[in-house]
Motif scaffolding. Structure first.
Motif, PDB file in Angstrom:
ATOM      1  N   GLY A 113     133.075  79.744  81.468  1.00 36.00           N
ATOM      2  CA  GLY A 113     133.424  80.912  80.662  1.00 36.00           C
ATOM      3  C   GLY A 113     132.895  80.777  79.249  1.00 36.00           C
ATOM      4  N   PRO A 114     133.654  81.231  78.249  1.00 32.57           N
ATOM      5  CA  PRO A 114     133.169  81.232  76.864  1.00 32.57           C
ATOM      6  C   PRO A 114     132.746  79.858  76.356  1.00 32.57           C
ATOM      7  CG  PRO A 114     135.144  82.580  77.068  1.00 32.57           C
ATOM      8  CD  PRO A 114     134.968  81.890  78.389  1.00 32.57           C
ATOM      9  N   ALA A 115     133.363  78.793  76.867  1.00 29.71           N
ATOM     10  CA  ALA A 115     133.020  77.452  76.387  1.00 29.71           C
ATOM     11  C   ALA A 115     131.562  77.118  76.644  1.00 29.71           C
ATOM     12  CB  ALA A 115     133.929  76.409  77.036  1.00 29.71           C
ATOM     13  N   ILE A 116     130.978  77.681  77.696  1.00 28.48           N
ATOM     14  CA  ILE A 116     129.583  77.382  78.010  1.00 28.48           C
ATOM     15  C   ILE A 116     128.659  77.997  76.972  1.00 28.48           C
ATOM     16  CG2 ILE A 116     127.738  77.836  79.670  1.00 28.48           C
ATOM     17  CD1 ILE A 116     129.737  77.393  81.895  1.00 28.48           C
ATOM     18  N   GLY A 117     128.936  79.248  76.574  1.00 28.32           N
ATOM     19  CA  GLY A 117     128.129  79.856  75.524  1.00 28.32           C
ATOM     20  C   GLY A 117     128.224  79.087  74.229  1.00 28.32           C
ATOM     21  N   GLU A 118     129.426  78.628  73.896  1.00 26.41           N
ATOM     22  CA  GLU A 118     129.599  77.839  72.674  1.00 26.41           C
ATOM     23  C   GLU A 118     128.868  76.506  72.778  1.00 26.41           C
ATOM     24  OE1 GLU A 118     130.306  76.576  69.068  1.00 26.41           O
ATOM     25  OE2 GLU A 118     130.710  78.616  69.772  1.00 26.41           O
ATOM     26  N   PHE A 119     128.831  75.935  73.980  1.00 23.55           N
ATOM     27  CA  PHE A 119     128.113  74.683  74.202  1.00 23.55           C
ATOM     28  C   PHE A 119     126.625  74.866  73.910  1.00 23.55           C
ATOM     29  CE2 PHE A 119     126.545  71.430  77.450  1.00 23.55           C
ATOM     30  CZ  PHE A 119     126.838  70.339  76.637  1.00 23.55           C
ATOM     31  N   TRP A 120     126.041  75.956  74.398  1.00 24.85           N
ATOM     32  CA  TRP A 120     124.642  76.236  74.104  1.00 24.85           C
ATOM     33  C   TRP A 120     124.420  76.471  72.617  1.00 24.85           C
ATOM     34  CZ3 TRP A 120     120.301  75.692  76.827  1.00 24.85           C
ATOM     35  CH2 TRP A 120     120.385  75.585  78.222  1.00 24.85           C
ATOM     36  N   ARG A 121     125.268  77.293  72.017  1.00 27.06           N
ATOM     37  CA  ARG A 121     125.057  77.644  70.606  1.00 27.06           C
ATOM     38  C   ARG A 121     125.328  76.470  69.674  1.00 27.06           C
ATOM     39  NH1 ARG A 121     127.709  82.213  72.606  1.00 27.06           N
ATOM     40  NH2 ARG A 121     129.708  81.415  71.858  1.00 27.06           N
ATOM     41  N   GLY A 122     126.434  75.762  69.920  1.00 24.14           N
ATOM     42  CA  GLY A 122     126.859  74.744  68.972  1.00 24.14           C
ATOM     43  C   GLY A 122     126.262  73.376  69.177  1.00 24.14           C
ATOM     44  N   THR A 123     125.858  73.068  70.421  1.00 24.30           N
ATOM     45  CA  THR A 123     125.354  71.722  70.730  1.00 24.30           C
ATOM     46  C   THR A 123     123.899  71.739  71.166  1.00 24.30           C
ATOM     47  OG1 THR A 123     127.575  70.984  71.389  1.00 24.30           O
ATOM     48  CG2 THR A 123     125.699  69.680  72.167  1.00 24.30           C
ATOM     49  N   ILE A 124     123.573  72.559  72.152  1.00 22.71           N
ATOM     50  CA  ILE A 124     122.241  72.498  72.754  1.00 22.71           C
ATOM     51  C   ILE A 124     121.179  73.102  71.842  1.00 22.71           C
ATOM     52  CG2 ILE A 124     120.844  73.021  74.767  1.00 22.71           C
ATOM     53  CD1 ILE A 124     123.214  71.113  75.229  1.00 22.71           C
ATOM     54  N   ALA A 125     121.426  74.287  71.295  1.00 22.25           N
ATOM     55  CA  ALA A 125     120.415  74.943  70.448  1.00 22.25           C
ATOM     56  C   ALA A 125     120.034  74.096  69.240  1.00 22.25           C
ATOM     57  CB  ALA A 125     120.901  76.323  70.021  1.00 22.25           C
ATOM     58  N   PRO A 126     120.999  73.527  68.486  1.00 18.82           N
ATOM     59  CA  PRO A 126     120.608  72.650  67.370  1.00 18.82           C
ATOM     60  C   PRO A 126     119.826  71.429  67.831  1.00 18.82           C
ATOM     61  CG  PRO A 126     122.894  73.339  67.142  1.00 18.82           C
ATOM     62  CD  PRO A 126     122.451  73.753  68.513  1.00 18.82           C
ATOM     63  N   TRP A 127     120.217  70.860  68.974  1.00 21.49           N
ATOM     64  CA  TRP A 127     119.485  69.699  69.503  1.00 21.49           C
ATOM     65  C   TRP A 127     118.062  70.097  69.872  1.00 21.49           C
ATOM     66  CZ3 TRP A 127     117.216  68.881  74.266  1.00 21.49           C
ATOM     67  CH2 TRP A 127     116.784  67.561  74.524  1.00 21.49           C
ATOM     68  N   MET A 128     117.888  71.257  70.522  1.00 17.84           N
ATOM     69  CA  MET A 128     116.550  71.729  70.869  1.00 17.84           C
ATOM     70  C   MET A 128     115.702  71.906  69.620  1.00 17.84           C
ATOM     71  SD  MET A 128     117.530  74.598  73.785  1.00 17.84           S
ATOM     72  CE  MET A 128     115.843  75.240  73.866  1.00 17.84           C
ATOM     73  N   HIS A 129     116.275  72.498  68.585  1.00 20.98           N
ATOM     74  CA  HIS A 129     115.533  72.729  67.344  1.00 20.98           C
ATOM     75  C   HIS A 129     115.102  71.417  66.707  1.00 20.98           C
ATOM     76  CE1 HIS A 129     114.324  74.713  63.642  1.00 20.98           C
ATOM     77  NE2 HIS A 129     115.037  73.819  62.969  1.00 20.98           N
ATOM     78  N   SER A 130     115.998  70.448  66.663  1.00 20.96           N
ATOM     79  CA  SER A 130     115.682  69.174  66.001  1.00 20.96           C
ATOM     80  C   SER A 130     114.650  68.359  66.774  1.00 20.96           C
ATOM     81  CB  SER A 130     116.958  68.344  65.800  1.00 20.96           C
ATOM     82  OG  SER A 130     117.512  67.973  67.052  1.00 20.96           O
ATOM     83  N   ASN A 131     114.483  68.662  68.064  1.00 22.87           N
ATOM     84  CA  ASN A 131     113.509  67.940  68.877  1.00 22.87           C
ATOM     85  C   ASN A 131     112.266  68.763  69.192  1.00 22.87           C
ATOM     86  OD1 ASN A 131     114.670  65.147  70.034  1.00 22.87           O
ATOM     87  ND2 ASN A 131     116.369  66.591  69.790  1.00 22.87           N
ATOM     88  N   GLY A 132     112.112  69.901  68.517  1.00 21.95           N
ATOM     89  CA  GLY A 132     110.928  70.723  68.719  1.00 21.95           C
ATOM     90  C   GLY A 132     110.841  71.346  70.101  1.00 21.95           C
TER      91      GLY A 132
END
Length: 326
Positions: free
Chosen positions: A193-212
């Protein structure tokens, strides 16, 4: 002098090792599980592995394997395939139909045959109501995934067959061969549910950005059926395609998504009806297709940069279900 890892780094390493064991178990549910072999996969002491696993997962190794076998069996029975109850039992690691029936009734309160007939009837009634009322992702009987999806960019081949989901939302289902993908993933354990969207926004997206990796293809894999698995034990992998030279660190690990034949459906709509799309595909389209699911993971494939239409609030993704002939 060896530097002692931080508590956070230590927990991340434990998570990586246990996740490898869970992945192995799910891929070998039809086979006997060897505790010593699983300990070696996790690189933990064979003597202490069972205790470590139980402490981390909140259930013993045997209880976990039995639960996953029964959950997988229940899902297979409700998918409308021509598989017999005995074939389902053997495919999920039970050595006889009698042992399977006893364990199944103890967990679900009915026989496997009753489960199959009543579940299919209930889901047909639910599927007929798709589009008349919003879907509830957390009660969706199929795998439920993220609420970040891909704007139409499949490039996966010609459409083989089209089906209409509702009068306002049509999905084309194409049978295509997808290539293997090497992905880095992080796992979330807990209610879908909503926790998955927050996981992408709060954890995965910043990690993706920092690793190009912001422009790489993303995959969402919900390993568990929330109508069968306790909400606090549901597993979701947020995956990002990475090149061969990429080295994982921290809580991130590497996973190979198998290629092969998939039924691929392009979804575009509000996130709350995504669960209904999965239900329609597995309960309505699949039994009429001449195909059946195999044991490779289902997933959503999308690009995080084009997942959301900022004007309409709609999400787009490709729903990918591994298939083989009946």
């Amino acid at each position: 002098m060896t530097t002692k890892p931080s508590a956070q780094a230590s927990r991340a390493e434990y998570a990586r090792r246990i996740n490898r064991v869970l992945n192995y178990i799910d891929a070998h549910l039809d086979q006997p599980l060897d505790g010593a072999q699983l300990a070696d996969i996790a690189n933990f002491s064979r003597f202490h592995f069972h205790r470590i696993f139980a402490a981390w997962m909140g259930e013993t190794l045997g209880s976990y394997a039995q639960r996953r076998r029964l959950e997988k069996a229940a899902f297979r029975l409700s998918c409308g395939s021509h598989e017999t109850v005995l074939e389902t039992a053997l495919a999920t690691g039970f050595h006889s139909g009698e042992a399977f029936a006893r364990a199944f009734k103890l967990k679900f309160g009915c026989t496997p045959s009753t489960w199959r007939s009543t579940t299919l009837q209930r889901l047909k009634m639910q599927a007929s109501a798709i589009g008349q009322q919003p879907g509830n992702q957390e009660s969706n009987p199929d795998q439920v995934f993220s609420n970040i999806h891909q704007e139409g960019e499949p490039a996966l081949g010609e459409s083989d067959v089209s089906y209409r989901l509702t009068e306002t939302c049509a999905m084309d289902v194409r049978i295509v061969d997808l290539p293997k993908a090497r992905v880095a993933y992080q796992r979330l354990i807990g209610p879908y549910g909503p926790a998955i969207g927050e996981f992408w926004r709060g954890t995965i997206a910043p990690w993706m950005h920092s690793n190009g990796l912001s422009d790489e293809t993303c995959y969402g894999i919900g390993h568990d059926d929330p109508s069968l698995t306790p909400a606090n034990k549901c597993r979701y992998d947020a995956c990002v395609e990475v090149p061969a030279h990429f080295v994982a660190s921290g809580q991130v690990d590497i996973l190979a998504l198998p290629g092969g034949r998939y039924a691929v459906a392009s979804f575009k709509g509000k996130a709350e009806v995504l669960g209904n799309a999965w239900m329609w595909l597995t309960r309505e389209w699949m039994p009429s297709s001449g195909l059946q699911c195999d044991d490779r993971p289902c997933f959503e494939m999308f690009s995080a940069t084009t997942a959301l239409d900022p004007h309409t609030g709609e999400f787009s993704c490709d729903i990918c279900i591994p298939v083989r002939a009946l």
